[in-house]
Enzyme design. Sequence first.
Site, PDB file in Angstrom:
ATOM      1  N   ARG A  42      68.202  31.460  86.985  1.00 31.32           N
ATOM      2  CA  ARG A  42      69.186  30.612  86.296  1.00 31.32           C
ATOM      3  C   ARG A  42      69.888  31.463  85.243  1.00 31.32           C
ATOM      4  O   ARG A  42      69.258  31.908  84.284  1.00 31.32           O
ATOM      5  CB  ARG A  42      68.439  29.433  85.661  1.00 31.32           C
ATOM      6  CG  ARG A  42      69.304  28.440  84.931  1.00 31.32           C
ATOM      7  CD  ARG A  42      68.421  27.361  84.301  1.00 31.32           C
ATOM      8  NE  ARG A  42      69.216  26.341  83.641  1.00 31.32           N
ATOM      9  CZ  ARG A  42      69.730  26.463  82.431  1.00 31.32           C
ATOM     10  NH1 ARG A  42      69.543  27.562  81.731  1.00 31.32           N
ATOM     11  NH2 ARG A  42      70.430  25.480  81.895  1.00 31.32           N
TER      12      ARG A  42
ATOM     13  N   LYS B 275      68.008  34.587  76.475  1.00 24.03           N
ATOM     14  CA  LYS B 275      67.033  33.877  75.632  1.00 24.03           C
ATOM     15  C   LYS B 275      66.613  34.669  74.407  1.00 24.03           C
ATOM     16  O   LYS B 275      66.808  35.871  74.325  1.00 24.03           O
ATOM     17  CB  LYS B 275      65.839  33.437  76.477  1.00 24.03           C
ATOM     18  CG  LYS B 275      66.225  32.215  77.306  1.00 24.03           C
ATOM     19  CD  LYS B 275      65.082  31.489  77.910  1.00 24.03           C
ATOM     20  CE  LYS B 275      65.650  30.217  78.582  1.00 24.03           C
ATOM     21  NZ  LYS B 275      64.723  29.610  79.489  1.00 24.03           N
TER      22      LYS B 275
HETATM   23  N1  HH2 Z   1      66.320  27.051  80.216  1.00 26.40           N
HETATM   24  C1  HH2 Z   1      67.243  26.332  79.552  1.00 26.40           C
HETATM   25  C2  HH2 Z   1      67.638  25.080  80.040  1.00 26.40           C
HETATM   26  N2  HH2 Z   1      67.146  24.596  81.197  1.00 26.40           N
HETATM   27  N3  HH2 Z   1      65.720  24.820  83.059  1.00 26.40           N
HETATM   28  C3  HH2 Z   1      64.798  25.512  83.736  1.00 26.40           C
HETATM   29  N4  HH2 Z   1      64.293  25.031  84.877  1.00 26.40           N
HETATM   30  N5  HH2 Z   1      64.361  26.726  83.292  1.00 26.40           N
HETATM   31  C4  HH2 Z   1      64.824  27.285  82.139  1.00 26.40           C
HETATM   32  O1  HH2 Z   1      64.357  28.391  81.776  1.00 26.40           O
HETATM   33  C5  HH2 Z   1      65.804  26.569  81.389  1.00 26.40           C
HETATM   34  C6  HH2 Z   1      66.233  25.308  81.890  1.00 26.40           C
HETATM   35  C7  HH2 Z   1      67.822  26.844  78.275  1.00 26.40           C
HETATM   36  O2  HH2 Z   1      69.055  27.468  78.478  1.00 26.40           O
HETATM   37  P1  HH2 Z   1      70.510  26.793  78.217  1.00 26.40           P
HETATM   38  O3  HH2 Z   1      70.709  25.629  79.122  1.00 26.40           O
HETATM   39  O4  HH2 Z   1      71.551  27.805  78.329  1.00 26.40           O
HETATM   40  O5  HH2 Z   1      70.478  26.340  76.721  1.00 26.40           O
HETATM   41  P2  HH2 Z   1      70.412  24.918  76.039  1.00 26.40           P
HETATM   42  O6  HH2 Z   1      69.074  24.323  76.351  1.00 26.40           O
HETATM   43  O7  HH2 Z   1      70.599  25.209  74.572  1.00 26.40           O
HETATM   44  O8  HH2 Z   1      71.497  24.056  76.625  1.00 26.40           O
END
Ligand code: HH2
Length: 366
Positions: free
Chosen positions: A343, A308
Amino acid sequence: MTAALDLASAAALALAPRAVGRDLGRLAREGLVRVELEPGAMPASELAGLERLALDRRPAPAGRTVLLVPRSALEERSPSEPWARLALGAFDAAASPPPAPRLVGVINATPDSFSDGGLASTPELAVERGRALVEAGACMLDVGGESTRPGAAPVDPDEERARVVDVVAGLVEAGLGPVSIDTRRASVAEAALDAGAELVNDVEAGTRDPHMLGLVAERGVGYVAMHMQGEPATMQGDPRYTDVVGEVTEFLRSRMAACVAAGIDPERVLLDPGVGFGKSLEHNLELLRCLGELRSLGRPLFVGVSRKRFIGTLTEEPVPARRAFGTAAALSMCIEAGAEFLRVHDVAEMRAAAAVASAIREGARP
Ligand code: HH2
């Protein structure tokens, strides 16, 4: 009444024990319970009685009262006084031995996710990636079809559904489950559950889509309720809190109550402070420093720190895929605080970090 319902009704009493994780364990061993009271949480005469029992009174922000009370005194009162029972239950949940950490592998079926967009854009690519993540040690795969990165515009629900359904089905058919679906829309969650997903990961905790909690209750599946201030398109504009840990805790407590009211089995709910979702660097650091306090909510913690932006800021690394070392440090601190579900994108690397962090915490090989 179940323990979780007790915890939900603690919100009504505005009563919550708060302390850093390490302190909680020490206090528990010394037979003390930390009780933190909001102003007006109980009548003045009762508060005076409680203060007489307390061995210590600590300063606390926002007019709160923090008392260290001998456990035996609370146990004597708990049969007749619900607040004493609630304080004991919440304290014990936070001070209980931390669970073994489990890694949740990220599968973004999106073209534009902040660190891995496009890597799982077809079911074939997703299965290949999912297999690698499971072989590296993921206990579950989290499939998302909409980026929630800061500044991201919402995706059309039909488009989001089309992105995830075949990916979920492909992963389940390949025996790579359990699979969770990362969506804030009940219609997308429903299609993914039909395709074989077993848990809904909802970054809005059911606050916007009125059908989400009912769907989860009806299907009897797992649910991650996450805290977010604002919405992805604008959430990093100017996030503000008076007390970020207190506000996130109260939000999650109230969403837990909403889940129970909607008929969701409280044992199936995981709680997530939402690192990076409407939070400044300082907010993220404060939340992570006090993460152990959220265990007083009595449910496993699900946390996403992987790659992040706050890690990029601290390590001066603009490329998300190069943030594994910083992620490993943050992940280790989450494990120390008692987070159960982590995650992550880099499962193999984080498995090594988790093995070391949990061995140091436990004093033995995990
Ligand atoms: N962070 C992201 C997406 N989903 N869900 C939960 N429960 N907690 C989190 O911290 C969280 C989440 C962001 O990461 P990522 O999916 O890699 O990125 P993007 O939103 O750009 O797809």
